[in-house]
Design a protein around this motif. Sequence first.
Motif, mmCIF file in Angstrom:
data_model
loop_
_atom_site.group_PDB
_atom_site.id
_atom_site.type_symbol
_atom_site.label_atom_id
_atom_site.label_comp_id
_atom_site.label_asym_id
_atom_site.label_seq_id
_atom_site.Cartn_x
_atom_site.Cartn_y
_atom_site.Cartn_z
ATOM 1 N N PRO A 198 7.299 9.430 8.723
ATOM 2 C CA PRO A 198 7.808 10.724 8.241
ATOM 3 C C PRO A 198 8.627 10.590 6.958
ATOM 4 O O PRO A 198 8.739 11.540 6.193
ATOM 5 N N TYR A 199 9.211 9.411 6.736
ATOM 6 C CA TYR A 199 9.955 9.143 5.510
ATOM 7 C C TYR A 199 9.349 7.922 4.823
ATOM 8 O O TYR A 199 8.833 7.016 5.475
ATOM 9 N N PHE A 200 9.423 7.905 3.476
ATOM 10 C CA PHE A 200 8.830 6.809 2.702
ATOM 11 C C PHE A 200 7.386 6.566 3.149
ATOM 12 O O PHE A 200 6.977 5.447 3.462
ATOM 13 N N THR A 201 6.647 7.658 3.167
ATOM 14 C CA THR A 201 5.297 7.636 3.740
ATOM 15 C C THR A 201 4.371 6.666 3.021
ATOM 16 O O THR A 201 3.676 5.868 3.671
ATOM 17 N N LEU A 202 4.344 6.715 1.692
ATOM 18 C CA LEU A 202 3.438 5.842 0.946
ATOM 19 C C LEU A 202 3.771 4.368 1.170
ATOM 20 O O LEU A 202 2.866 3.538 1.338
ATOM 21 N N LEU A 203 5.045 4.037 1.184
ATOM 22 C CA LEU A 203 5.455 2.654 1.437
ATOM 23 C C LEU A 203 5.060 2.237 2.845
ATOM 24 O O LEU A 203 4.510 1.141 3.052
ATOM 25 N N GLY A 204 5.329 3.106 3.818
ATOM 26 C CA GLY A 204 4.972 2.785 5.197
ATOM 27 C C GLY A 204 3.480 2.596 5.367
ATOM 28 O O GLY A 204 3.029 1.641 6.020
ATOM 29 N N GLN A 205 2.689 3.488 4.768
ATOM 30 C CA GLN A 205 1.233 3.361 4.873
ATOM 31 C C GLN A 205 0.737 2.098 4.181
ATOM 32 O O GLN A 205 -0.213 1.458 4.651
ATOM 33 N N SER A 206 1.367 1.733 3.063
ATOM 34 C CA SER A 206 0.966 0.524 2.349
ATOM 35 C C SER A 206 1.244 -0.717 3.180
ATOM 36 O O SER A 206 0.392 -1.612 3.303
ATOM 37 N N LEU A 207 2.439 -0.779 3.769
ATOM 38 C CA LEU A 207 2.769 -1.915 4.643
ATOM 39 C C LEU A 207 1.877 -1.903 5.886
ATOM 40 O O LEU A 207 1.415 -2.959 6.344
ATOM 41 N N GLY A 208 1.621 -0.689 6.413
ATOM 42 C CA GLY A 208 0.740 -0.580 7.572
ATOM 43 C C GLY A 208 -0.669 -1.061 7.266
ATOM 44 O O GLY A 208 -1.321 -1.687 8.114
ATOM 45 N N SER A 209 -1.145 -0.795 6.053
ATOM 46 C CA SER A 209 -2.492 -1.241 5.686
ATOM 47 C C SER A 209 -2.568 -2.764 5.607
ATOM 48 O O SER A 209 -3.627 -3.357 5.861
ATOM 49 N N MET A 210 -1.442 -3.404 5.273
ATOM 50 C CA MET A 210 -1.425 -4.873 5.259
ATOM 51 C C MET A 210 -1.569 -5.419 6.675
ATOM 52 O O MET A 210 -2.284 -6.404 6.905
ATOM 53 N N LEU A 245 -10.669 -1.655 14.820
ATOM 54 C CA LEU A 245 -9.270 -2.019 14.609
ATOM 55 C C LEU A 245 -8.362 -1.133 15.453
ATOM 56 O O LEU A 245 -8.554 0.084 15.512
ATOM 57 N N ASN A 246 -7.365 -1.748 16.068
ATOM 58 C CA ASN A 246 -6.505 -1.018 17.005
ATOM 59 C C ASN A 246 -5.191 -0.530 16.397
ATOM 60 O O ASN A 246 -4.459 0.220 17.034
ATOM 61 N N SER A 247 -4.890 -0.943 15.171
ATOM 62 C CA SER A 247 -3.588 -0.595 14.591
ATOM 63 C C SER A 247 -3.701 0.451 13.479
ATOM 64 O O SER A 247 -2.860 0.492 12.583
ATOM 65 N N ARG A 248 -4.733 1.292 13.538
ATOM 66 C CA ARG A 248 -4.929 2.292 12.487
ATOM 67 C C ARG A 248 -3.774 3.276 12.393
ATOM 68 O O ARG A 248 -3.502 3.835 11.325
ATOM 69 N N ARG A 249 -3.080 3.485 13.479
ATOM 70 C CA ARG A 249 -1.961 4.444 13.465
ATOM 71 C C ARG A 249 -0.934 4.070 12.399
ATOM 72 O O ARG A 249 -0.174 4.923 11.924
ATOM 73 N N LEU A 250 -0.897 2.799 11.995
ATOM 74 C CA LEU A 250 0.076 2.345 11.003
ATOM 75 C C LEU A 250 -0.226 2.847 9.600
ATOM 76 O O LEU A 250 0.616 2.728 8.702
ATOM 77 N N VAL A 251 -1.424 3.374 9.375
ATOM 78 C CA VAL A 251 -1.733 3.925 8.049
ATOM 79 C C VAL A 251 -1.773 5.455 8.083
ATOM 80 O O VAL A 251 -2.140 6.090 7.091
ATOM 81 N N GLU A 252 -1.395 6.042 9.195
ATOM 82 C CA GLU A 252 -1.383 7.496 9.298
ATOM 83 C C GLU A 252 -0.048 8.051 8.828
ATOM 84 O O GLU A 252 1.012 7.486 9.123
ATOM 85 N N GLY A 253 -0.118 9.155 8.091
ATOM 86 C CA GLY A 253 1.099 9.742 7.540
ATOM 87 C C GLY A 253 2.113 10.117 8.596
ATOM 88 O O GLY A 253 3.324 10.019 8.373
ATOM 89 N N SER A 254 1.628 10.546 9.762
ATOM 90 C CA SER A 254 2.537 10.974 10.830
ATOM 91 C C SER A 254 3.392 9.823 11.367
ATOM 92 O O SER A 254 4.451 10.055 11.949
ATOM 93 N N THR A 255 2.941 8.591 11.191
ATOM 94 C CA THR A 255 3.702 7.424 11.652
ATOM 95 C C THR A 255 4.923 7.182 10.772
ATOM 96 O O THR A 255 5.903 6.595 11.212
#
Length: 553
Positions: free
Chosen positions: A144-156, A132-142
């Motif tokens: 910096p704010y609302f990390t859990l929400l961002g990682q959750s959307l990134g995992s989708m 998978l090429n979009s793993r960066r979307l589930v990394e915390g560094s991607t």
Amino acid sequence: MTRLISYFDVMSLLTLGALLPLLSYFLFSSYANALRTKNSTKREEIRSNLGITKEDGRKLKFVGLFHPYCNAGGGGERVLWAAVAHIQRTEPDMISVVYTGDTDATKEDIIKKAKSRFDVTLDPETLHFVFLNSRRLVEGSTWPYFTLLGQSLGSMVLGWEAMSKFIPDVFIDTMGYAFTFPIVSLFSVLSLGTFNVPIGAYVHYPIIHEDMVSRVKSRKQWHTNTGRIANSEMLSSGKILYYRFLLYYYSLSLRRTSFIMVNSSWTQNHVNAILNHSDWTFDLIHLLIPPLGLIKLFLGYEWFSKKNGDGQPKDAPSGSSSGRREARIVYPPVDPKEMVKFPLEGREKVILSLAQFRPEKDHPTQLGAFAKLLKAHPQYRTGKDSVKLVLIGGCRNAEDEARVDALKRLVGELGIEDKVEFILNAPYPDMLRWLSRSSIGLSTMVDEHFGINVVEFMVSGLITVAHASGGPLKDIILPYKGKRTGYHATTPESFAEVLHEALSLSSLSTEAEAEAKDEDIAIRERARESAMKRFSEEEFVKGWDENGWKGWF
């Protein structure tokens, strides 16, 4: 003329209204057909790449295991590879498809690391990787704010990429990305039920739970709750609402599963609470705002099911449940073949830490406790009683490396440079050597979901000191035959105290301490026997079969 135009306008609208459902059905059917064709082609491509010919008559099944960091070398990866190895041994016609974002590694590299780190032998002939090429979307560094929400959307997004590349016969998330489940279900809808993919999960740690909400409510500073938020009533209120929002949708996503396995009673209690979680505020919002109501309907509705009328999977093991409201404990495995051979006597005065360099592992507490130990008991600095702290752990990325640099600076500030050693990304044989030499195993993570490192300490014959919470408290360091198998602590001060107590057991400076030596060996023996009995690979695979994926094909 006006009447004539109005008549034609009405007729056009009626015609359009009649054609729209047909057009929608045609588009859906076309997409579903394209999806079927693409996936059928991909299956044949995987079969060909693995060297399995059609002539052999094997009816292959594909189990998809979603683990974006499969090459990280942590406890979660130990579970993944133990499961894959078990599937390969017992299901010769099943192909394990691992979805991973480790695009910098080859299949051969990953298999080699699984052998080096965990001594797990994987068969390349029934193992395939979807990179998978979009793993960066589930990394915390991607985020910096609302990390859990961002990682959750990134995992989708990551889940969409995974399903777009290959749709398996059963989908199991083994890393904790529950927000991929609605995406898997969506592909069942888009294919008009062609791909009826049961969803399973092995949960190591819920991404959000009531304890996290409680900490924010109590304004407690934590690695998930910064001082800036803890000291502000307004920011704390905002974060509580944010956590409630995440918890609500996390619960809906987890309910999409056909079965859930968890690694400890601590995780089970939290996951069961999440599965039965409700929040009237968000229920009302979804009722009043139709688009949100549709989202909730999609997340919560069982569109296609392979269950029997009683809610059981077809051919489900006797006494099992669908798992939609109850998680089952399947303890992670430890491989004792080498560890159990280590002698209990003659250990070096080494305190060993085995943990990835992540914030929640709380390495600063280990260093602080060790510094307090040396300050309170100077005999451990030099001479025959000299004690050393060795920290072995994996570094996944630049963030982890920066964390190690910060820990090294802390070592300097505490004045214990000559007493501490860092070993990064140690291969399995090196880790075994340290386990065979060391006297004490140290783990300071609060609410450790399980603690495979704690089990490894016990099997290897170390006296274990761990935080009085989570798996180490409720599942692992328990009295055996009514007697002690290790120690618990909570603060740097209490860790220093129990470390001194454990070190004192092995001291042989006078004959009067012979009794202490006997207790030292007895604790090590009891700990090993207790861990071997409960956390073997045999127990893991038995639990995996009885509570996991069998019966869902």
